[in-house]
Write a protein that holds these residues in place. Structure first.
Motif, mmCIF file in Angstrom:
data_model
loop_
_atom_site.group_PDB
_atom_site.id
_atom_site.type_symbol
_atom_site.label_atom_id
_atom_site.label_comp_id
_atom_site.label_asym_id
_atom_site.label_seq_id
_atom_site.Cartn_x
_atom_site.Cartn_y
_atom_site.Cartn_z
ATOM 1 N N PRO A 1 28.008 39.802 79.824
ATOM 2 C CA PRO A 1 28.758 38.777 80.579
ATOM 3 C C PRO A 1 30.129 38.454 79.979
ATOM 4 O O PRO A 1 30.289 38.473 78.764
ATOM 5 C CB PRO A 1 27.833 37.555 80.529
ATOM 6 C CG PRO A 1 26.940 37.777 79.366
ATOM 7 C CD PRO A 1 26.813 39.245 79.184
ATOM 8 N N ASN A 2 31.100 38.182 80.865
ATOM 9 C CA ASN A 2 32.469 37.843 80.441
ATOM 10 C C ASN A 2 32.710 36.342 80.406
ATOM 11 O O ASN A 2 33.665 35.892 79.814
ATOM 12 C CB ASN A 2 33.499 38.383 81.457
ATOM 13 C CG ASN A 2 33.644 39.872 81.408
ATOM 14 O OD1 ASN A 2 33.095 40.500 80.521
ATOM 15 N ND2 ASN A 2 34.373 40.447 82.337
ATOM 16 N N ASN A 3 31.951 35.597 81.226
ATOM 17 C CA ASN A 3 32.202 34.152 81.307
ATOM 18 C C ASN A 3 30.877 33.404 81.503
ATOM 19 O O ASN A 3 29.815 34.019 81.597
ATOM 20 C CB ASN A 3 33.234 33.832 82.409
ATOM 21 C CG ASN A 3 32.712 34.100 83.815
ATOM 22 O OD1 ASN A 3 31.549 34.460 84.015
ATOM 23 N ND2 ASN A 3 33.567 33.919 84.809
ATOM 24 N N GLU A 4 30.971 32.077 81.600
ATOM 25 C CA GLU A 4 29.762 31.242 81.692
ATOM 26 C C GLU A 4 28.949 31.528 82.959
ATOM 27 O O GLU A 4 27.726 31.526 82.936
ATOM 28 C CB GLU A 4 30.139 29.750 81.629
ATOM 29 C CG GLU A 4 30.576 29.283 80.247
ATOM 30 C CD GLU A 4 29.605 29.644 79.125
ATOM 31 O OE1 GLU A 4 28.400 29.337 79.263
ATOM 32 O OE2 GLU A 4 30.034 30.277 78.138
ATOM 33 N N LEU A 5 29.665 31.748 84.087
ATOM 34 C CA LEU A 5 28.970 32.001 85.348
ATOM 35 C C LEU A 5 28.186 33.322 85.279
ATOM 36 O O LEU A 5 27.024 33.395 85.670
ATOM 37 C CB LEU A 5 29.956 31.996 86.520
ATOM 38 C CG LEU A 5 29.364 32.053 87.930
ATOM 39 C CD1 LEU A 5 28.325 30.955 88.173
ATOM 40 C CD2 LEU A 5 30.469 31.957 88.989
ATOM 41 N N LEU B 1 25.085 32.905 83.280
ATOM 42 C CA LEU B 1 24.032 32.222 84.023
ATOM 43 C C LEU B 1 23.142 33.230 84.777
ATOM 44 O O LEU B 1 21.930 33.071 84.857
ATOM 45 C CB LEU B 1 24.694 31.245 85.014
ATOM 46 C CG LEU B 1 23.887 30.065 85.523
ATOM 47 C CD1 LEU B 1 23.399 29.200 84.375
ATOM 48 C CD2 LEU B 1 24.747 29.212 86.468
ATOM 49 N N TYR B 2 23.790 34.280 85.324
ATOM 50 C CA TYR B 2 23.031 35.320 86.044
ATOM 51 C C TYR B 2 22.336 36.267 85.065
ATOM 52 O O TYR B 2 21.219 36.717 85.317
ATOM 53 C CB TYR B 2 23.955 36.104 86.981
ATOM 54 C CG TYR B 2 24.305 35.324 88.225
ATOM 55 C CD1 TYR B 2 23.508 35.383 89.358
ATOM 56 C CD2 TYR B 2 25.419 34.493 88.261
ATOM 57 C CE1 TYR B 2 23.799 34.648 90.495
ATOM 58 C CE2 TYR B 2 25.727 33.746 89.394
ATOM 59 C CZ TYR B 2 24.908 33.836 90.506
ATOM 60 O OH TYR B 2 25.201 33.096 91.629
ATOM 61 N N VAL C 1 20.262 35.970 101.090
ATOM 62 C CA VAL C 1 19.538 37.087 100.466
ATOM 63 C C VAL C 1 20.265 37.580 99.204
ATOM 64 O O VAL C 1 19.673 37.640 98.128
ATOM 65 C CB VAL C 1 19.325 38.250 101.475
ATOM 66 C CG1 VAL C 1 18.608 39.427 100.804
ATOM 67 C CG2 VAL C 1 18.526 37.764 102.684
ATOM 68 N N ALA C 2 21.537 37.925 99.322
ATOM 69 C CA ALA C 2 22.329 38.369 98.166
ATOM 70 C C ALA C 2 22.748 37.153 97.335
ATOM 71 O O ALA C 2 22.675 36.016 97.806
ATOM 72 C CB ALA C 2 23.554 39.138 98.647
ATOM 73 N N ASP C 3 23.208 37.402 96.099
ATOM 74 C CA ASP C 3 23.716 36.295 95.266
ATOM 75 C C ASP C 3 24.883 35.608 95.972
ATOM 76 O O ASP C 3 24.955 34.383 96.045
ATOM 77 C CB ASP C 3 24.185 36.830 93.906
ATOM 78 C CG ASP C 3 23.036 37.416 93.097
ATOM 79 O OD1 ASP C 3 21.933 36.850 93.140
ATOM 80 O OD2 ASP C 3 23.242 38.454 92.434
ATOM 81 N N GLY D 1 20.339 26.190 87.098
ATOM 82 C CA GLY D 1 21.483 25.934 86.212
ATOM 83 C C GLY D 1 22.828 26.003 86.923
ATOM 84 O O GLY D 1 23.871 25.691 86.346
ATOM 85 N N LEU D 2 22.824 26.427 88.196
ATOM 86 C CA LEU D 2 24.083 26.538 88.942
ATOM 87 C C LEU D 2 24.413 25.210 89.618
ATOM 88 O O LEU D 2 23.597 24.654 90.354
ATOM 89 C CB LEU D 2 23.957 27.648 90.001
ATOM 90 C CG LEU D 2 25.203 27.950 90.851
ATOM 91 C CD1 LEU D 2 26.335 28.503 89.991
ATOM 92 C CD2 LEU D 2 24.880 28.940 91.959
ATOM 93 N N ASP D 3 25.618 24.694 89.359
ATOM 94 C CA ASP D 3 26.090 23.463 89.998
ATOM 95 C C ASP D 3 26.825 23.867 91.281
ATOM 96 O O ASP D 3 27.986 24.274 91.243
ATOM 97 C CB ASP D 3 27.014 22.708 89.033
ATOM 98 C CG ASP D 3 27.491 21.366 89.582
ATOM 99 O OD1 ASP D 3 27.502 21.208 90.828
ATOM 100 O OD2 ASP D 3 27.884 20.495 88.783
#
Length: 400
Positions: free
Chosen positions: A154-158, A161-162, A187-189, A216-218
């Motif tokens: 991962p490159n960033n916080e989002l 999270l995934y 269906v997809a993210d 955890g996603l706002d």
């Protein structure tokens, strides 16, 4: 031969859309405002998502997803070679590397084995394409993504999270389609829709994006982030700035300008109200095509299988055993009879821009085979049964 004039895909606009637009024009609020916000709420509700963001195109939606996910130089994003340029150009726009995957033999969908093999440590996003409104095999895609989880950095916080490659569907065609009982958009993210003039539901130009809630996603914070990216990175939109004395704003980063207007949303709200009957009519037309076309000579895309029901956006056919030249001759003969047809799609490696990026159609033989004999017939709600019968009779006759 009888002469008719059957267009390929005109918009179906009723008095309801016209009245909605007139109302907006008289309201003193024509850009992004209350109608756009209402349209977003209704889109989210329709798709079974918590939030939706309405922008000025599917392309803008797809690009904003990549921006918000922090995808950029050094990253790779995978999509299909058999699609319109928007699925891939957005990858280039954010400075990431486009990775194209061939279709499976005799299929409009990506080859999922090839997709799995294309994943590297640099892969951040997969963009599956729901061609003609038929949703991809998302279970298979998620299975691959889980299998390759260990490669994901991962490159960033989002992205953290995934914790895996993110699936961002190009659902330009599939608004209203379902996969295993779930509507496209849940269906997809992330899912990006098109409401362009030729689409099942139109706002003239326009698009929307939805996302699936994960732990955890706002969702509210993510919605605000999309709003910022789509309006110059400006901390207040025009609606908020319009409040008494509230002129001041900040530019948080150098964003884009791709908001939807209330005029467009007004058309969309009327279209959404009519959408169940529009989809029903599309189904009747598809059934008539299936009944009347000569199946010995023509392969017709399947709009229904055990897992999914498509939005019936396009009627893709393939004439067995012919090449490009013969296909183009047939298109000319249809045109001479007054029938507008099309080709979906010329694979991306055949276009100049992608050749310059180093892509070669020789590496995508299945995509080329799908393209060389493909003819898309008119499929829209202004067609009468007689029009469809005429198209089928003419097409069957041309094929002899």
């Amino acid at each position: 031969m009888e002469q008719k004039k059957i267009p390929f895909s005109p918009p179906d606009i009723s008095e309801k859309e016209i009245q909605n637009v007139v109302e907006v024009l008289r309201s003193d609020w024509i850009t992004t405002g209350p109608k756009t916000k209402e349209f977003e709420e209704k889109i989210a509700e329709y798709c079974g998502a918590k939030k939706a963001v309405c922008l000025n195109s599917n392309t803008a939606c797809q690009e904003m997803v990549l921006k918000v996910l922090g995808v950029g130089p050094g990253d790779e994003v995978i999509t299909s070679a058999y699609t319109y340029t928007a699925s891939a150009s957005v990858i280039d726009h954010v400075g990431a590397k486009i990775v194209l995957v061939d279709t499976k033999k005799d299929s409009y969908e990506m080859d999922y084995d090839a997709l799995e093999n294309a994943i590297t440590e640099k892969t951040k996003v997969i963009i599956p394409v729901d061609i003609a409104g038929v949703m991809c095999d998302y279970d298979k895609i998620y299975e691959i993504v889980e299998k390759k989880k260990n490669l994901f950095k991962p490159n960033n916080e989002l992205q953290k999270l995934y914790g895996r490659i993110i699936v961002a569907a190009d659902a330009a065609h599939s608004f209203g389609a379902t996969y295993k009982g779930k509507r496209s958009g849940s269906v997809a993210d992330f899912t990006s829709f098109s409401f362009h003039a030729v689409k099942n539901l139109t706002t003239a130009e326009g698009g929307a994006l939805t996302w699936k809630h994960i732990e955890g996603l706002d969702d509210e914070a993510l919605y605000k982030e999309f709003m910022l990216w789509s309006l110059h990175g400006q901390s207040k939109d025009a609606l908020a700035k319009n409040k008494l004395g509230a002129w001041e704003y900040d530019i948080i980063y150098t964003g884009h300008k791709c908001n939807m207007t209330d005029i467009m949303a007004a058309i969309g709200l009327a279209q959404l109200e009519r959408y169940p009957e529009l989809l029903e009519r599309r189904e009747q037309i598809v059934n008539l095509y299936n009944e009347l076309l000569n199946k010995e000579k023509i392969d017709i895309i399947s709009h229904k299988d055990g897992n999914s029901i498509s939005s019936k956006h396009l009627l893709l056919t393939r004439v067995k055993g012919i090449d490009e030249n013969k296909r183009n001759e047939i298109i000319m003969k249809l045109a001479e009879a007054g029938i507008a047809s099309n080709v979906h799609y010329k694979p991306l490696p055949m276009h100049t821009a992608y050749k310059k990026l180093g892509f070669d159609i020789k590496n995508y033989p299945n995509a080329f085979d799908m393209y060389k004999n493909e003819i898309s017939l008119p499929l829209h709600t202004k067609l009468s049964d007689d029009d469809v019968k005429f198209i089928c009779e003419t097409y069957n006759k041309i094929l002899g």
